[in-house]
Design a protein around this motif. Structure first.
Motif, short mmCIF file in Angstrom:
data_model
loop_
_atom_site.label_atom_id
_atom_site.label_comp_id
_atom_site.label_asym_id
_atom_site.label_seq_id
_atom_site.Cartn_x
_atom_site.Cartn_y
_atom_site.Cartn_z
N GLU A 184 16.59 -12.38 14.09
CA GLU A 184 18.31 -11.90 14.44
C GLU A 184 18.28 -11.16 15.70
N VAL A 185 19.59 -11.28 16.20
CA VAL A 185 19.80 -10.96 17.59
C VAL A 185 20.34 -9.28 17.38
N THR A 186 19.80 -8.58 18.06
CA THR A 186 20.05 -7.00 17.87
C THR A 186 19.78 -6.18 19.13
N THR A 187 19.95 -4.97 19.15
CA THR A 187 19.68 -4.10 20.13
C THR A 187 18.32 -3.19 19.97
N TYR A 188 17.71 -2.82 20.81
CA TYR A 188 16.71 -1.98 20.76
C TYR A 188 17.27 -0.70 20.02
N THR A 189 16.42 -0.06 19.01
CA THR A 189 16.84 1.00 18.19
C THR A 189 17.60 2.15 19.00
N GLY A 190 18.77 2.45 18.69
CA GLY A 190 19.54 3.42 19.45
C GLY A 190 20.33 2.90 20.65
N LYS A 191 20.11 1.75 21.05
CA LYS A 191 20.63 1.11 22.36
C LYS A 191 22.16 0.69 21.98
N THR A 192 23.08 0.61 22.81
CA THR A 192 24.32 0.02 22.55
C THR A 192 24.57 -0.82 23.99
N LEU A 193 25.74 -1.51 23.72
CA LEU A 193 26.20 -2.06 25.12
C LEU A 193 27.16 -1.27 25.75
N ASP A 194 27.50 0.06 25.56
CA ASP A 194 28.60 0.78 26.12
C ASP A 194 28.23 1.12 27.57
N GLN A 195 26.78 0.80 27.99
CA GLN A 195 26.69 1.67 29.31
C GLN A 195 26.63 0.20 30.05
N ASN A 196 27.12 -0.89 29.67
CA ASN A 196 26.74 -2.40 30.40
C ASN A 196 28.25 -2.36 30.80
N PRO A 197 28.41 -2.40 32.06
CA PRO A 197 29.93 -2.78 32.47
C PRO A 197 30.36 -4.28 32.59
N TYR A 198 29.49 -5.00 32.14
CA TYR A 198 30.06 -6.43 32.06
C TYR A 198 29.73 -7.00 30.64
N ALA A 199 29.51 -6.12 29.69
CA ALA A 199 29.21 -6.36 28.28
C ALA A 199 30.41 -7.35 27.42
N GLY A 200 31.59 -7.24 27.99
CA GLY A 200 32.66 -7.93 27.25
C GLY A 200 32.23 -9.66 27.26
N ASN A 201 31.41 -9.92 28.53
CA ASN A 201 31.10 -11.32 28.75
C ASN A 201 30.25 -12.09 27.70
N VAL A 202 29.61 -11.10 26.89
CA VAL A 202 28.95 -11.73 25.71
C VAL A 202 29.47 -12.41 24.61
N VAL A 203 30.92 -11.71 24.65
CA VAL A 203 31.96 -12.34 23.57
C VAL A 203 32.33 -13.68 24.15
N ASP A 204 32.76 -13.99 25.32
CA ASP A 204 32.93 -15.24 25.83
C ASP A 204 31.69 -16.34 25.57
N LEU A 205 30.45 -15.70 25.75
CA LEU A 205 29.37 -16.61 25.83
C LEU A 205 29.19 -17.19 24.44
N CYS A 206 29.31 -16.11 23.45
CA CYS A 206 29.04 -16.41 22.04
C CYS A 206 29.87 -17.94 21.55
N PRO A 207 29.33 -18.85 21.36
CA PRO A 207 29.91 -20.04 20.91
C PRO A 207 30.45 -20.04 19.57
N VAL A 208 30.04 -18.91 18.65
CA VAL A 208 30.65 -18.91 17.40
C VAL A 208 31.14 -17.54 17.15
N GLY A 209 31.69 -16.98 16.08
CA GLY A 209 31.96 -15.79 15.98
C GLY A 209 31.17 -14.66 15.62
N ALA A 210 29.80 -14.53 16.04
CA ALA A 210 29.04 -13.55 16.03
C ALA A 210 29.15 -12.43 16.60
N LEU A 211 29.71 -12.37 17.98
CA LEU A 211 29.77 -11.34 18.78
C LEU A 211 31.47 -11.36 19.19
#
Ligand code: SF4
Ligand code: FES
Length: 482
Positions: A184-211
């Motif tokens: 499974e794709v996940t984050t380290y416990t307690g981590k989120t993508l909120d501090q990542n100023p480029y996080a939205g790109n993972v949605v474009d990169l995901c070829p399916v509807g997982a993100l």
């Protein structure tokens, strides 16, 4: 350069070119999930398999480079690739079946439906059948912070998102955990993508509807959206983007990668989520003169009667706007530039400029002088300049520059502000005219690197509101005699 043969076509490519990229140059699109031109190839999905003559097994075209030509026979065909042989078709159908083993059949409620590579490739290359009789793996969806939601049931483990956070944005927030069927794709416990100023790109990169994006999720089926090519107004890079809109409303902004330009694959979240700013909540404000609603003709008459005119163009508008606004000035020396926003450089490889003024270069090329507003203030105070026309967007001017602009407007006998919505500075001018926002007009800019980038009108401006260029052209024109 070595010569290779793809199906029946011979072509020469640079040695080391990936077979997948070589196929593209002759118009053959090899299906793929894990490959992305800006990420390290890992060959995990196996969807891009091709047959290479002389090799006993099918090869992943995303990791197979074209070998150099032999020195003693530079014209020899170094590789023969078959992209549509029965073995390839069989392999693709098999891979599709594997990838769909645990994938839920929830397309009717999935945001990716309509732009999903699983749907497309399943239709094009799948067998249309599944032998999976076991119960599918199940997870509840999870928030990866405030911006991104993950639905692990849909994930095909291509690791594009994981590689993005490691190789591009650098935070490494996403990981692949567990093994085998529990992967499974996940984050380290307690981590989120909120501090990542480029996080939205993972949605474009995901070829399916997982993100999916919390912001866009369940708001619009993508087949209703129209995509208009545009550019991001965030910085002097003028990053190419798609504006996705429907019913005169912008729903999302996405990167619009240009062929061969790796820096155009990603945009920051700040520019991605800026679209809300361009959806007008209220009716367009009316032209104003001395605090009272008026007509364009009255504003023009007042401007033309005021005396020598200087213009201040904020470099966040297009070149056509700059040209026409420049024509309003009494002389070429009376064109001044404004806008002093800077942006933090987070990814130096992708952000080659910290300048937050999109078209500074285009305005400069059209005679607008930046950093000379004090000179204009002196001319206004000395009575050499009687009227000032200000093209302005408050979001791109610092408090310091706003204060200086305010002093210029107050010192002039007549001042006119052109804005999309009135700012405090605009309201302080003698007259105010509404203009179309950049998503409501077509124009072009010259970005920080000197590249010309066009943007097209995505939505209609409110009735009676015109682009700056048209407005400025009419401000400069002498009205027809009645
Ligand atoms: S979440 Fe999407 S991008 Fe990430 S590994 Fe899964 S399918 Fe690939
Ligand atoms: S694209 Fe080549 S293995 Fe995934």
């Amino acid at each position: 350069m070595p010569t290779i043969k793809i199906n029946d076509v011979e072509l020469s490519v640079a040695p080391g070119t990936l077979v997948l990229d070589a196929c593209r140059t002759v118009g053959i699109d090899i299906p793929h999930y894990c490959y992305h031109p800006a990420l390290t190839p890992v060959a995990t999905c196996r969807m891009c398999l091709v047959e290479i003559k002389g090799q006993p097994k099918l090869a992943t075209s995303c990791t197979t480079p074209v070998p150099p030509a032999p020195k003693d026979n530079p014209d020899a065909v170094v590789m023969e690739v078959l992209t549509n042989s029965p073995a390839v078709a069989d392999a693709r159908a098999g891979v599709m079946e594997f990838l769909l083993i645990n994938h839920p059949l929830d397309c009717p409620i999935c945001d990716q439906a309509g732009e999903c590579k699983l749907q497309d490739y399943s239709y094009d290359y799948g067998s249309g059948d599944s032998r999976m009789a076991e119960v599918k793996r199940r997870y509840r969806y999870e928030d990866l912070g405030a911006k991104i939601v993950i639905d692990k049931n849909r994930c095909i483990h291509c690791t594009r998102c994981v590689r993005f956070t490691r190789e591009i944005s650098g935070g490494g927030e996403l990981i692949v955990a567990q093994r085998g069927a529990g992967l499974e794709v996940t984050t380290y416990t307690g981590k989120t993508l909120d501090q990542n100023p480029y996080a939205g790109n993972v949605v474009d990169l995901c070829p399916v509807g997982a993100l999916t994006s919390r912001d866009f999720r369940f708001r619009k089926r993508v087949w209703y959206l129209k995509s208009t090519p545009s550019i991001s107004r965030h910085s002097a890079l003028g990053s190419p983007i798609w504006i996705d809109h429907e019913g005169n409303r912008v729903y999302r902004l996405r990167p619009r990668p240009l062929e061969g330009k790796e820096t155009t694959h990603f945009i920051s979240d700040e520019e991605r989520y800026a679209y809300g700013h361009y959806n007008r909540a209220d009716a367009a404000p009316l032209p104003m003169l001395k605090g009272a609603p008026t007509s364009f003709d009255d504003v023009r008459a007042a401007l033309q009667a005021a005396g020598s005119v200087a213009v201040i163009g904020q470099g966040t508008f297009g070149c056509d706007a700059a040209q026409r606004l420049g024509d309003v000035a009494a002389s070429p020396e009376l064109r001044y530039g404004s806008g002093d926003r800077t942006i933090p450089v987070v990814l130096p490889k992708y952000q080659t400029s910290a300048d937050g003024i999109l078209n500074r270069r285009g305005f400069t090329e059209r005679g607008f002088r930046f950093g000379a507003l004090e000179e204009l203030l002196g001319k206004v105070q000395a009575g050499e300049v009687k009227a000032v026309v200000l093209l302005h967007d408050a979001a791109f001017t610092s408090a310091k520059e706003t204060e200086l602009l305010g002093r210029i407007l107050q010192a002039a006998s007549f001042s006119l502000a052109l804005e999309v919505t009135p700012s405090d500075l605009g309201r302080s001018a003698t007259a105010w005219l509404p203009i179309a926002s950049y998503v409501e007009e077509s124009d072009f800019i010259v970005n920080h690197d000197g590249e010309l980038r066009r943007y097209q009108k995505a939505i209609q401006p409110p009735q009676g509101v015109r682009p700056v260029a048209a407005l400025a052209r009419d401000l400069a024109a002498v009205p027809a005699a009645v």
